[in-house]
Scaffold this active site. Structure first.
Site, short mmCIF file in Angstrom:
data_model
loop_
_atom_site.label_atom_id
_atom_site.label_comp_id
_atom_site.label_asym_id
_atom_site.label_seq_id
_atom_site.Cartn_x
_atom_site.Cartn_y
_atom_site.Cartn_z
N SER A 9 0.81 -1.22 0.00
CA SER A 9 0.00 0.00 0.00
C SER A 9 0.85 1.27 0.00
O SER A 9 1.94 1.31 0.59
CB SER A 9 -0.90 0.01 1.23
OG SER A 9 -1.53 1.27 1.40
N THR A 44 -5.05 2.73 -7.74
CA THR A 44 -6.42 2.65 -7.23
C THR A 44 -7.23 3.79 -7.85
O THR A 44 -6.89 4.96 -7.69
CB THR A 44 -6.45 2.74 -5.71
OG1 THR A 44 -5.82 1.58 -5.16
CG2 THR A 44 -7.87 2.83 -5.18
N TYR A 66 -1.94 5.71 -4.87
CA TYR A 66 -2.94 6.76 -4.95
C TYR A 66 -2.27 7.94 -5.65
O TYR A 66 -1.07 8.18 -5.45
CB TYR A 66 -3.42 7.20 -3.56
CG TYR A 66 -4.34 6.23 -2.88
CD1 TYR A 66 -5.66 6.10 -3.30
CD2 TYR A 66 -3.91 5.46 -1.81
CE1 TYR A 66 -6.52 5.22 -2.68
CE2 TYR A 66 -4.76 4.57 -1.17
CZ TYR A 66 -6.07 4.45 -1.61
OH TYR A 66 -6.92 3.58 -1.00
N LYS A 119 -6.95 -0.60 -10.32
CA LYS A 119 -7.73 -1.35 -9.32
C LYS A 119 -8.98 -0.55 -8.95
O LYS A 119 -8.88 0.63 -8.62
CB LYS A 119 -6.89 -1.59 -8.07
CG LYS A 119 -7.61 -2.28 -6.92
CD LYS A 119 -6.67 -2.50 -5.75
CE LYS A 119 -7.36 -3.12 -4.56
NZ LYS A 119 -8.24 -2.14 -3.87
N HIS A 130 -13.23 -2.03 -3.40
CA HIS A 130 -12.48 -1.51 -2.24
C HIS A 130 -12.90 -2.20 -0.95
O HIS A 130 -12.94 -1.61 0.13
CB HIS A 130 -12.73 0.00 -2.11
CG HIS A 130 -11.50 0.78 -1.70
ND1 HIS A 130 -10.75 1.50 -2.59
CD2 HIS A 130 -10.91 0.95 -0.50
CE1 HIS A 130 -9.75 2.10 -1.94
NE2 HIS A 130 -9.83 1.76 -0.68
#
Length: 824
Positions: A125, A175, A149, A242, A266
């Protein structure tokens, strides 16, 4: 966070122990919950809204049945799979999971070590609590990907990408489903904040204590598909996206040149009510058409889940929450044990289904393929699936698509709340006040109608026939309804233009079914709108276009613009639904000139107006003329009901449809005749006894139910004035501004709307009923395209002034509590 404990010795390397006694991820979840604080547990487990999508992800897997095959000779199936030119031991990888140091001191370091032992790739992440370089050093060759992100400050994203590439990460996973983070109700309830020391190790220093607030300020909400080109300009790594659920988005992603897709909602933490990922998967796979690998994220717990996803087209799956559970329960050893157990389950499922290798897994493995389909907005051609109809079992995806629409669940939820909290004061039901009903009146009214039949010369046999038999589909009391409309409303209509219906709802269904002939016929509605209308339209696959309601109801100017836009797009605006008097839900009232302007627009374009005004005759004061009374071009189809004016239990309504219908043979009839044909195929007729009771009441009132309702109208006026007086007393101007509270002041009807400074959703309603003993209706129920999230509908018709005052005390306490708690 509670002090970390080592992996329970009762759970060994594979998890097959007496302590586990069942599926290992479930056992780890129990251990993790015991070893984490309630707030941290809610942070990792919680989802958006009412957590429907969280539940749907698991339910989708539970509803898919794998089909066992026998005598296949499969003993040691090949679980390997190639993804982006890398061989994975099994089609299983670790999903990106933020802030893992909440659950274990080593955080992502432990997860990577455990995954490496099990041979599973890890997607790290952006908000990892350990440095990318340290994770890469521990991975010892196991594939690592970086989840991204995209920040408003693109330099932050670019530096992160450069570090990952330098450290040896093999792919980037962007994402794309989080232009803003979803509202996750558990966190504000717990006042959740990240504890000191739990920070994203790979981002600049800053205030990360509130993940939601940081995301709102830092993440770029305005991304479009050009971001793929930008990422390619700063890195040579493969790029996956994603968060794709829509086949249309999948096609756009492939067109933008992505190297892979992750079908993901999510983990249910973004849009509540989004489809389960397993249900979205087949359509996305079909849209991609083999041009890049498609992975699935969400709800995977067992090896059988992995096999089901692969059979439906996934190249592999990502495992999320079970990794966190295993990490909390036993660090890296726990992660390794959990992943090994899932792989072992996969092997077992492959053996029992006769699947020699992952490459051989296809749709034929699924005994009930219909469960993996997403209901579309309109019916289309579908493959036949008879397996779901055996042994009394049906698949929801094979039923009408509207039945999966969250809107159809809203009133069920509200009814459950009312039933669950019987002592709460409810501002939800828009029912007439029961104090004006007398049981004997029903019998007296029925006898009055029977006398009327005798007085007009009907024989005893004919009277018996009128009561005991079905009667004509269009109804038996049309003459009396026409006389009442003339006396009460100044509306001159022929009895033949009326169809008597089972309440207003059937009148709406008849009109919609008759008028809307094809997929390009569009229904215009004011938003917010009565849910009975929008629900009926969706059941009939009728496209809806919303026109925002003003304080004076539907604007003719806005309607004109919407009609022109639809015509330009090649669609036909067929009709517009309007409640001109004290509308449900907002209580708005359309002025006289606005009514005339609306009729002019409808006549100009040939658009019909569906007029529904159930609250006119129970509102005190002078009434404006109905749209039908003003109608000079026969553009209004007037819909009425006696539920508010006489009694709801009769379930008698009517529709006035005096428009001429020209047939291909040159004959001309009335639209009412066509509606009667539709009715004959639905309810056949409106119950004769109900018609008799209503007719008798109209006769007793000399065709003027408004006169009969004067005491009731006075009561509703008193209740409305009590309600408004309470608002003014409890929220004087300065306090209302400070709290962000605002309400409208309707002149009649049963409803008003109240704007509040927090999310007025089902979760807030549950807290209101449970903790404060007061019930209301979320206004968001009434917005077909979304909206009204901070507004509630309040009804006062079913209460007394004393109960209204008591209920307002509770409501004010609820509003103050929610505002102070920061449920925003």
């Amino acid at each position: 966070m509670r002090e970390h404990q080592p992996l329970d010795p009762a759970i060994g390397a594979t998890g097959r122990t007496a302590e586990a006694q069942g599926h290992l991820p479930t056992a780890f979840a129990r251990l993790a919950r015991a070893r984490t604080s309630p707030a941290v547990w809610d942070f990792i487990e919680g989802g958006a809204g009412e957590e429907r999508t969280v539940a749907a992800n698991r339910r989708a897997f539970d509803e898919v049945a794998l089909l066992p095959r026998v005598l296949g000779g499969v003993t040691e199936p090949d679980t390997t799979v190639r993804v982006l030119d890398r061989i994975w031991r099994a089609p299983i990888a670790v999903a990106p999971l933020a802030y893992q140091t909440l659950l274990h001191p080593e955080g992502e370091l432990a997860t990577v070590r455990g995954a490496m032992e099990a041979g599973a790739p890890v997607i790290v992440s952006t908000f990892a609590g350990r440095r990318l370089e340290d994770l890469a050093a521990d991975a010892a060759g196991a594939p690592l990907w970086l989840q991204l992100y995209c920040f408003r400050d693109r330099d932050i994203t670019q530096r992160l990408v450069a570090r990952a590439e330098e450290a040896g990460f093999e792919a980037l996973v962007l994402t794309v489903d989080a232009p803003r983070l979803g509202r996750r109700g558990r966190d504000p309830r717990n006042e959740f904040r990240l504890p000191p020391g739990v920070v994203p190790a790979n981002l600049p220093s800053g205030d990360y204590a509130s993940p939601w607030d940081h995301a709102r300020l830092a993440l770029d909400p305005a991304l479009d598909w050009t971001v793929i080109d930008w990422i390619r300009s700063i890195s040579s790594l493969p790029v996956l996206v994603k968060g794709v659920l829509s086949p249309a988005d999948a096609a756009l992603a492939v067109g933008a040149g992505v190297d892979g897709l992750v079908v993901s909602n999510h983990g249910g933490r973004q849009l509540d009510g989004a489809p389960a990922t397993l249900r979205a998967l087949p359509a996305v796979v079909e849209a991609v058409a083999g041009r890049c690998p498609v992975l699935l994220d969400g709800g995977v717990r067992r090896g059988g889940d992995v096999l089901a996803a692969v059979a439906l087209g996934a190249a592999g799956v990502l495992v999320g929450r079970p990794v966190l559970h295993a990490l909390a329960a036993g660090g890296g050893d726990g992660v390794a044990a959990m992943l090994e157990a899932v792989v072992e389950d996969l092997v077992e499922a492959m053996v029992l289904t006769g699947t020699a290798s992952i490459a051989n897994a296809g749709p034929d493995l699924i005994a009930t393929p219909g469960t993996a389909r997403i209901p579309g907005p309109r019916p289309g051609r579908r493959a036949l699936n008879m397996s779901g109809n055996r042994n009394g079992e049906l698949q929801k995806a094979e039923l009408h698509p509207s039945l999966s629409d969250p809107m159809l669940e809203t009133m069920n939820f509200l009814n459950e709340i009312v039933w669950k909290y019987p002592d709460a004061i409810s501002f939800a039901p828009g029912r007439p006040f029961p104090g004006f009903f007398d049981v004997e009146q029903v019998f007296g009214a029925t006898r009055r109608y029977l006398r009327h039949l005798a007085e007009r010369g009907d024989t005893p046999d004919e009277i018996r026939e009128s009561v005991y038999q079905y009667g004509p589909a269009a109804g038996q009391i049309r003459e009396l309804i026409a006389a009442s409309l003339a006396a009460e409303e100044g509306m001159s209509v022929a009895p033949e233009s009326i169809v008597v219906t089972v309440g207003c709802q059937e009148a709406l269904v008849l009109a919609l079914r008759a008028l809307f002939a094809g997929p390009d016929d569009v229904l215009l509605v004011a938003s917010p709108c009565y849910v009975g209308l929008t629900g009926a339209a969706r059941l009939l696959d009728i496209p809806i276009l919303t026109v925002p309601e003003t304080v004076d109801g539907l604007s003719a100017t806005d309607l004109d613009s919407s009609i022109r836009a639809e015509l330009s797009a090649g669609r036909r605006p067929r009709a517009c639904y309007v409640v001109p008097d004290h509308s449900n839900p907002s209580g708005s009232m359309m002025p006289l000139q606005a009514r005339r302007d609306l009729l002019d627009v409808a006549a100009r374009y040939g658009v019909l107006i569906l007029e529904d005004s159930p609250y006119r005759l129970v509102s005190a004061g002078q009434r404006l003329p109905t749209l039908k009374a003003l109608d000079r071009h026969r553009v209004v189809v007037h819909i009425g009901s006696y539920s508010k004016t006489l009694f709801p239990g009769a379930r008698v309504g009517f529709v006035v449809a005096d428009q001429a219908v020209h047939g291909p043979d040159g004959r001309t009839g009335l639209l009412a005749d066509e509606l009667a044909k539709v009715k004959s195929m639905i309810t056949v007729n409106t119950p004769s006894l109900s018609q008799a009771a209503v007719a008798g009441m109209l006769l007793e009132a000399d065709h003027r139910p408004g006169e009969l309702n004067r005491p009731a109208a006075a009561h509703y006026k008193e209740c409305l004035q009590t309600m408004l007086g309470q608002f003014r007393e409890r929220f004087p101007p300065e306090r209302a501004v400070r709290l962000g509270v605002e309400w409208n002041e309707p002149s009649g009807g049963f409803f008003l709307s109240l704007r509040v400074p927090f999310q007025a959703d089902n979760a807030a309603l549950s807290r209101s009923a449970d903790r404060h003993g007061v019930i209301w209706t979320p206004m968001s129920y009434f917005y077909p395209d979304g909206g009204g999230e901070r507004t509630i509908r309040l009804s006062f018709s079913y209460l007394t002034p004393a109960l209204i005052k008591d209920g307002m005390t509770r409501l004010v306490e609820f509003i103050e509590t929610e505002s102070a708690a920061g449920f925003r």
